[in-house]
Design an enzyme around this catalytic site. Sequence first.
Site, PDB file in Angstrom:
ATOM      1  N   HIS A   1      39.745  36.300  41.196  1.00 28.48           N
ATOM      2  CA  HIS A   1      41.159  36.639  40.992  1.00 28.48           C
ATOM      3  C   HIS A   1      41.855  35.433  40.352  1.00 28.48           C
ATOM      4  O   HIS A   1      41.501  34.280  40.625  1.00 28.48           O
ATOM      5  CB  HIS A   1      41.807  36.986  42.336  1.00 28.48           C
ATOM      6  CG  HIS A   1      43.183  37.537  42.200  1.00 28.48           C
ATOM      7  ND1 HIS A   1      44.292  36.730  42.001  1.00 28.48           N
ATOM      8  CD2 HIS A   1      43.638  38.810  42.190  1.00 28.48           C
ATOM      9  CE1 HIS A   1      45.363  37.501  41.902  1.00 28.48           C
ATOM     10  NE2 HIS A   1      45.002  38.762  42.012  1.00 28.48           N
TER      11      HIS A   1
ATOM     12  N   SER B   1      51.437  44.267  38.331  1.00 28.45           N
ATOM     13  CA  SER B   1      52.666  45.029  38.547  1.00 28.45           C
ATOM     14  C   SER B   1      52.488  46.521  38.294  1.00 28.45           C
ATOM     15  O   SER B   1      53.390  47.175  37.762  1.00 28.45           O
ATOM     16  CB  SER B   1      53.811  44.456  37.702  1.00 28.45           C
ATOM     17  OG  SER B   1      54.050  43.102  38.060  1.00 28.45           O
TER      18      SER B   1
ATOM     19  N   LYS C   1      46.225  40.235  49.601  1.00 23.11           N
ATOM     20  CA  LYS C   1      46.389  38.774  49.499  1.00 23.11           C
ATOM     21  C   LYS C   1      46.588  38.160  50.894  1.00 23.11           C
ATOM     22  O   LYS C   1      46.008  38.649  51.852  1.00 23.11           O
ATOM     23  CB  LYS C   1      47.538  38.434  48.549  1.00 23.11           C
ATOM     24  CG  LYS C   1      47.379  39.138  47.201  1.00 23.11           C
ATOM     25  CD  LYS C   1      48.281  38.590  46.148  1.00 23.11           C
ATOM     26  CE  LYS C   1      48.127  39.404  44.879  1.00 23.11           C
ATOM     27  NZ  LYS C   1      48.857  38.841  43.759  1.00 23.11           N
TER      28      LYS C   1
ATOM     29  N   GLU D   1      43.416  41.746  34.561  1.00 19.92           N
ATOM     30  CA  GLU D   1      44.717  41.406  35.124  1.00 19.92           C
ATOM     31  C   GLU D   1      45.366  40.323  34.285  1.00 19.92           C
ATOM     32  O   GLU D   1      45.078  39.123  34.477  1.00 19.92           O
ATOM     33  CB  GLU D   1      44.549  40.895  36.556  1.00 19.92           C
ATOM     34  CG  GLU D   1      43.903  41.898  37.484  1.00 19.92           C
ATOM     35  CD  GLU D   1      44.306  41.649  38.932  1.00 19.92           C
ATOM     36  OE1 GLU D   1      44.879  42.558  39.525  1.00 19.92           O
ATOM     37  OE2 GLU D   1      44.088  40.548  39.440  1.00 19.92           O
TER      38      GLU D   1
ATOM     39  N   GLY E   1      52.488  40.060  39.857  1.00 17.95           N
ATOM     40  CA  GLY E   1      53.582  39.731  40.760  1.00 17.95           C
ATOM     41  C   GLY E   1      54.882  39.391  40.059  1.00 17.95           C
ATOM     42  O   GLY E   1      55.798  38.854  40.677  1.00 17.95           O
TER      43      GLY E   1
ATOM     44  N   GLU F   1      44.509  33.988  40.973  1.00 16.48           N
ATOM     45  CA  GLU F   1      45.019  32.999  41.937  1.00 16.48           C
ATOM     46  C   GLU F   1      43.892  32.091  42.424  1.00 16.48           C
ATOM     47  O   GLU F   1      44.101  30.900  42.668  1.00 16.48           O
ATOM     48  CB  GLU F   1      45.711  33.730  43.109  1.00 16.48           C
ATOM     49  CG  GLU F   1      47.050  34.294  42.678  1.00 16.48           C
ATOM     50  CD  GLU F   1      47.466  35.565  43.401  1.00 16.48           C
ATOM     51  OE1 GLU F   1      46.904  35.885  44.464  1.00 16.48           O
ATOM     52  OE2 GLU F   1      48.369  36.262  42.873  1.00 16.48           O
TER      53      GLU F   1
ATOM     54  N   ASN G   1      44.972  44.875  46.931  1.00 16.42           N
ATOM     55  CA  ASN G   1      44.711  43.479  47.273  1.00 16.42           C
ATOM     56  C   ASN G   1      45.892  42.992  48.105  1.00 16.42           C
ATOM     57  O   ASN G   1      46.970  42.752  47.571  1.00 16.42           O
ATOM     58  CB  ASN G   1      44.575  42.666  45.969  1.00 16.42           C
ATOM     59  CG  ASN G   1      44.464  41.172  46.222  1.00 16.42           C
ATOM     60  OD1 ASN G   1      44.292  40.745  47.361  1.00 16.42           O
ATOM     61  ND2 ASN G   1      44.559  40.387  45.158  1.00 16.42           N
TER      62      ASN G   1
HETATM   63  C1  PEP Z   1      47.040  41.277  41.878  1.00 14.45           C
HETATM   64  O1  PEP Z   1      47.343  40.172  42.284  1.00 14.45           O
HETATM   65  O2  PEP Z   1      45.836  41.621  41.866  1.00 14.45           O
HETATM   66  C2  PEP Z   1      48.102  42.151  41.395  1.00 14.45           C
HETATM   67  C3  PEP Z   1      47.805  43.052  40.521  1.00 14.45           C
HETATM   68  O3  PEP Z   1      49.349  41.911  41.906  1.00 14.45           O
HETATM   69  P1  PEP Z   1      50.701  42.765  41.560  1.00 14.45           P
HETATM   70  O4  PEP Z   1      50.336  44.217  41.619  1.00 14.45           O
HETATM   71  O5  PEP Z   1      51.659  42.374  42.638  1.00 14.45           O
HETATM   72  O6  PEP Z   1      51.135  42.336  40.202  1.00 14.45           O
END
Ligand code: PEP
Length: 249
Positions: free
Chosen positions: A95, A212, A11, A166, A172, A97, A9
């Site tokens: 997601h 992460s 973003k 997630e 992040g 966000e 992703n």
């Molecule tokens: C995400 O936003 O889908 C995600 C998993 O981000 P990160 O790997 O940076 O934690």
Amino acid sequence: MRSKFIAGNWKMNKTVADAVALATALKSGFSAKPGVAAAVCPPFTALDAVGKVLKGSAIALGAQNMHASKDGAFTGEVAASMLLELGCSYVILGHSERRTLFGETDKSVNEKTQAALAAGLTPIVCVGETLEQRKSEQTSRVITEQVFGSLAELGGSLDKIVIAYEPVWAIGTGLTASPAQAQEVHALIRKLLVRLGGEAAAQKVLIQYGGSMKPDNARELLSQPDIDGGLIGGAALKADSFLAIINAA
Ligand code: PEP
């Protein structure tokens, strides 16, 4: 046995030129292996260019969002048919966000999921609890509500979706759910899928972990029985780390 599926992703990162450079590096470094699928989800503006670079490779293309309607007066939005036209096979929906910053709800995620399936796109439906919810032992309740709300009334199409678990506190932040913490929620999601669509469908659904995931923790997370892949944010923005996660899978 379910295959593994690693999706990146990107973003709101990468100009078209940067996206083409990353996709070119991924294409040349990617070697397809049986049982492992990969996809990248660039911003809308780079879908066309990245799709052209990836043509002929085994890396699939996905988008990060879509509108539930087929077309119409929805300024700033994009429909499933437009994503299909650019070669997308996946679309990330719900997601965290989008849920926290753009007001998406289980109901809107459900409408989009139904629309994506009807159009022939594979939705990657995201669910996950916040840190406060985990600390107050609300994780099971939150995940149950999100799964039942976002995946209502999919009928016989339940086995055509991908779910990404997630935990919001791990996105992040550099904090990762431990393999045991992640597996516990993935197993819960699998049980909820059984209730929604029966055992056979539930066993087919790929459940990715996101939050992460990096080359150094991917192998352990991906070796859990109900963790079928990863949705990768930060580590998907560089070819070497994304390819290393695919290799771990
Ligand atoms: C995400 O936003 O889908 C995600 C998993 O981000 P990160 O790997 O940076 O934690």
